[in-house]
Design a protein around this motif. Structure first.
Motif, PDB file in Angstrom:
ATOM      1  N   ARG A   8       0.852  -1.265   0.002  1.00 52.50           N
ATOM      2  CA  ARG A   8      -0.134  -0.073   0.117  1.00 52.50           C
ATOM      3  C   ARG A   8       1.037   1.341  -0.058  1.00 52.50           C
ATOM      4  NH1 ARG A   8      -5.473  -0.577   1.686  1.00 52.50           N
ATOM      5  NH2 ARG A   8      -5.825  -2.691   2.043  1.00 52.50           N
ATOM      6  N   ILE A   9       2.287   1.040  -0.201  1.00 53.79           N
ATOM      7  CA  ILE A   9       3.156   2.291   0.073  1.00 53.79           C
ATOM      8  C   ILE A   9       3.572   2.522  -1.349  1.00 53.79           C
ATOM      9  CG2 ILE A   9       5.228   3.117   0.841  1.00 53.79           C
ATOM     10  CD1 ILE A   9       4.697   1.275   3.448  1.00 53.79           C
ATOM     11  N   ILE A  10       3.749   3.789  -1.720  1.00 55.47           N
ATOM     12  CA  ILE A  10       4.163   4.200  -3.007  1.00 55.47           C
ATOM     13  C   ILE A  10       5.504   4.978  -2.919  1.00 55.47           C
ATOM     14  CG2 ILE A  10       3.652   5.390  -5.095  1.00 55.47           C
ATOM     15  CD1 ILE A  10       1.765   3.010  -4.689  1.00 55.47           C
ATOM     16  N   ILE A  11       6.519   4.672  -3.433  1.00 51.82           N
ATOM     17  CA  ILE A  11       7.523   5.248  -3.528  1.00 51.82           C
ATOM     18  C   ILE A  11       7.994   6.065  -4.596  1.00 51.82           C
ATOM     19  CG2 ILE A  11      10.255   5.068  -2.897  1.00 51.82           C
ATOM     20  CD1 ILE A  11       9.631   2.451  -1.686  1.00 51.82           C
ATOM     21  N   ILE A  12       8.108   7.148  -4.469  1.00 53.72           N
ATOM     22  CA  ILE A  12       8.537   8.004  -5.788  1.00 53.72           C
ATOM     23  C   ILE A  12      10.166   8.227  -5.479  1.00 53.72           C
ATOM     24  CG2 ILE A  12       8.169  10.346  -6.859  1.00 53.72           C
ATOM     25  CD1 ILE A  12       5.607  10.407  -5.228  1.00 53.72           C
ATOM     26  N   HIS A  13      10.872   7.691  -6.614  1.00 52.76           N
ATOM     27  CA  HIS A  13      12.273   7.825  -6.890  1.00 52.76           C
ATOM     28  C   HIS A  13      12.541   9.291  -7.578  1.00 52.76           C
ATOM     29  CE1 HIS A  13      12.908   3.896  -5.257  1.00 52.76           C
ATOM     30  NE2 HIS A  13      11.804   3.388  -5.852  1.00 52.76           N
ATOM     31  N   THR A  14      12.990  10.226  -6.987  1.00 56.80           N
ATOM     32  CA  THR A  14      13.513  11.307  -7.818  1.00 56.80           C
ATOM     33  C   THR A  14      15.031  11.253  -7.823  1.00 56.80           C
ATOM     34  OG1 THR A  14      13.792  12.657  -5.667  1.00 56.80           O
ATOM     35  CG2 THR A  14      11.427  12.488  -6.965  1.00 56.80           C
ATOM     36  N   LEU A  15      15.591  12.164  -8.671  1.00 53.57           N
ATOM     37  CA  LEU A  15      17.019  12.360  -8.707  1.00 53.57           C
ATOM     38  C   LEU A  15      17.862  12.748  -7.391  1.00 53.57           C
ATOM     39  CD1 LEU A  15      17.248  14.655 -11.873  1.00 53.57           C
ATOM     40  CD2 LEU A  15      17.625  12.131 -11.499  1.00 53.57           C
ATOM     41  N   SER A  16      16.991  13.300  -6.536  1.00 51.25           N
ATOM     42  CA  SER A  16      17.516  13.951  -5.081  1.00 51.25           C
ATOM     43  C   SER A  16      17.301  12.981  -4.021  1.00 51.25           C
ATOM     44  CB  SER A  16      17.420  15.441  -4.879  1.00 51.25           C
ATOM     45  OG  SER A  16      16.019  15.612  -4.782  1.00 51.25           O
ATOM     46  N   ARG A  17      15.969  12.360  -3.926  1.00 54.75           N
ATOM     47  CA  ARG A  17      15.598  11.724  -2.899  1.00 54.75           C
ATOM     48  C   ARG A  17      14.455  10.699  -3.365  1.00 54.75           C
ATOM     49  NH1 ARG A  17      11.806  15.672   0.581  1.00 54.75           N
ATOM     50  NH2 ARG A  17      11.019  16.829  -1.101  1.00 54.75           N
ATOM     51  N   GLU A  18      14.127   9.981  -2.285  1.00 52.29           N
ATOM     52  CA  GLU A  18      12.692   9.090  -2.393  1.00 52.29           C
ATOM     53  C   GLU A  18      11.506   9.670  -1.430  1.00 52.29           C
ATOM     54  OE1 GLU A  18      13.927   5.140  -1.310  1.00 52.29           O
ATOM     55  OE2 GLU A  18      15.406   5.085  -2.980  1.00 52.29           O
ATOM     56  N   LEU A  19      10.633   9.694  -2.022  1.00 49.58           N
ATOM     57  CA  LEU A  19       9.396  10.175  -1.103  1.00 49.58           C
ATOM     58  C   LEU A  19       8.417   9.020  -1.135  1.00 49.58           C
ATOM     59  CD1 LEU A  19       8.660  13.235  -3.431  1.00 49.58           C
ATOM     60  CD2 LEU A  19       9.859  13.265  -1.175  1.00 49.58           C
ATOM     61  N   ILE A  20       7.671   8.891   0.008  1.00 47.51           N
ATOM     62  CA  ILE A  20       6.681   7.884   0.301  1.00 47.51           C
ATOM     63  C   ILE A  20       5.336   8.427   0.343  1.00 47.51           C
ATOM     64  CG2 ILE A  20       5.980   6.191   1.884  1.00 47.51           C
ATOM     65  CD1 ILE A  20       8.809   5.907   2.743  1.00 47.51           C
ATOM     66  N   THR A  21       4.371   8.042  -0.267  1.00 45.14           N
ATOM     67  CA  THR A  21       2.990   8.398  -0.385  1.00 45.14           C
ATOM     68  C   THR A  21       1.993   7.508  -0.242  1.00 45.14           C
ATOM     69  OG1 THR A  21       1.354   9.777  -1.636  1.00 45.14           O
ATOM     70  CG2 THR A  21       2.918   8.539  -2.894  1.00 45.14           C
ATOM     71  N   LYS A  22       0.769   7.769   0.284  1.00 44.72           N
ATOM     72  CA  LYS A  22      -0.244   6.707   0.368  1.00 44.72           C
ATOM     73  C   LYS A  22      -1.306   6.710  -0.924  1.00 44.72           C
ATOM     74  CE  LYS A  22       0.267   5.383   4.880  1.00 44.72           C
ATOM     75  NZ  LYS A  22       0.254   4.428   5.624  1.00 44.72           N
ATOM     76  N   GLN A  23      -0.833   7.848  -1.641  1.00 40.12           N
ATOM     77  CA  GLN A  23      -1.665   7.753  -2.983  1.00 40.12           C
ATOM     78  C   GLN A  23      -1.509   6.290  -3.909  1.00 40.12           C
ATOM     79  OE1 GLN A  23      -3.831   9.978  -3.852  1.00 40.12           O
ATOM     80  NE2 GLN A  23      -3.486  11.704  -1.937  1.00 40.12           N
ATOM     81  N   ASN A  24      -2.617   6.032  -4.353  1.00 40.83           N
ATOM     82  CA  ASN A  24      -2.518   4.633  -5.024  1.00 40.83           C
ATOM     83  C   ASN A  24      -2.078   4.857  -6.507  1.00 40.83           C
ATOM     84  OD1 ASN A  24      -4.614   5.440  -6.600  1.00 40.83           O
ATOM     85  ND2 ASN A  24      -5.978   4.214  -5.668  1.00 40.83           N
ATOM     86  N   MET A  25      -1.610   3.840  -7.240  1.00 41.20           N
ATOM     87  CA  MET A  25      -0.805   3.795  -8.548  1.00 41.20           C
ATOM     88  C   MET A  25      -2.114   4.422  -9.652  1.00 41.20           C
ATOM     89  SD  MET A  25       2.187   2.996  -8.352  1.00 41.20           S
ATOM     90  CE  MET A  25       2.829   2.340 -10.025  1.00 41.20           C
TER      91      MET A  25
END
Length: 90
Positions: A8-25
Motif C-alpha cells: 500500500r506504500i508508493i515510493i517516488i524515486h527522484t534524482l535527489s531523494r525518495e518520497l513515500i506517499t499513500k496515494q495509489n498507482m
C-alpha cells in the motif's frame, strides 16, 4: 525517475531523494498524464527520459541504478511509446 508500489506504500524515486506517499498507482497514472510516463507493470510507472535500456521483462533506468518490471502484455505498448518519445526528443 520512477514510481514504485510496495504493497500500500508508493515510493517516488527522484534524482535527489525518495518520497513515500499513500496515494495509489491509479492516482499517479492519472496525475502523470504526460507522454514521458508509462505504467510498465501494476507496480511501476517509469519516466522514459531516464530509461537506459530494456528487454522483454526489465527496464533499467538512470544508468542502471534502478530497475522496473515490464509485463509481457505491456511490452509492445511500451516499446512503441518509448520510440515515439525518443523521436519527439530529436
Amino acid at each position: 525517475i520512477l514510481i514504485e508500489s510496495m504493497g500500500r506504500i508508493i515510493i517516488i524515486h527522484t534524482l535527489s531523494r525518495e518520497l513515500i506517499t499513500k496515494q495509489n498507482m491509479e492516482h499517479w497514472n492519472r496525475t502523470l498524464n504526460m507522454p514521458c510516463f508509462f505504467q510498465t507493470h501494476r507496480s511501476f510507472i517509469v519516466n522514459m527520459k531516464y530509461v537506459t535500456n530494456f528487454n522483454h521483462s526489465l527496464i533499467h533506468l538512470y544508468d542502471n541504478q534502478y530497475t522496473a518490471y515490464l509485463s509481457r502484455r505491456k511490452y509492445s505498448g511500451f516499446k512503441n511509446a518509448y520510440f515515439l518519445y525518443l523521436e519527439s526528443m530529436r
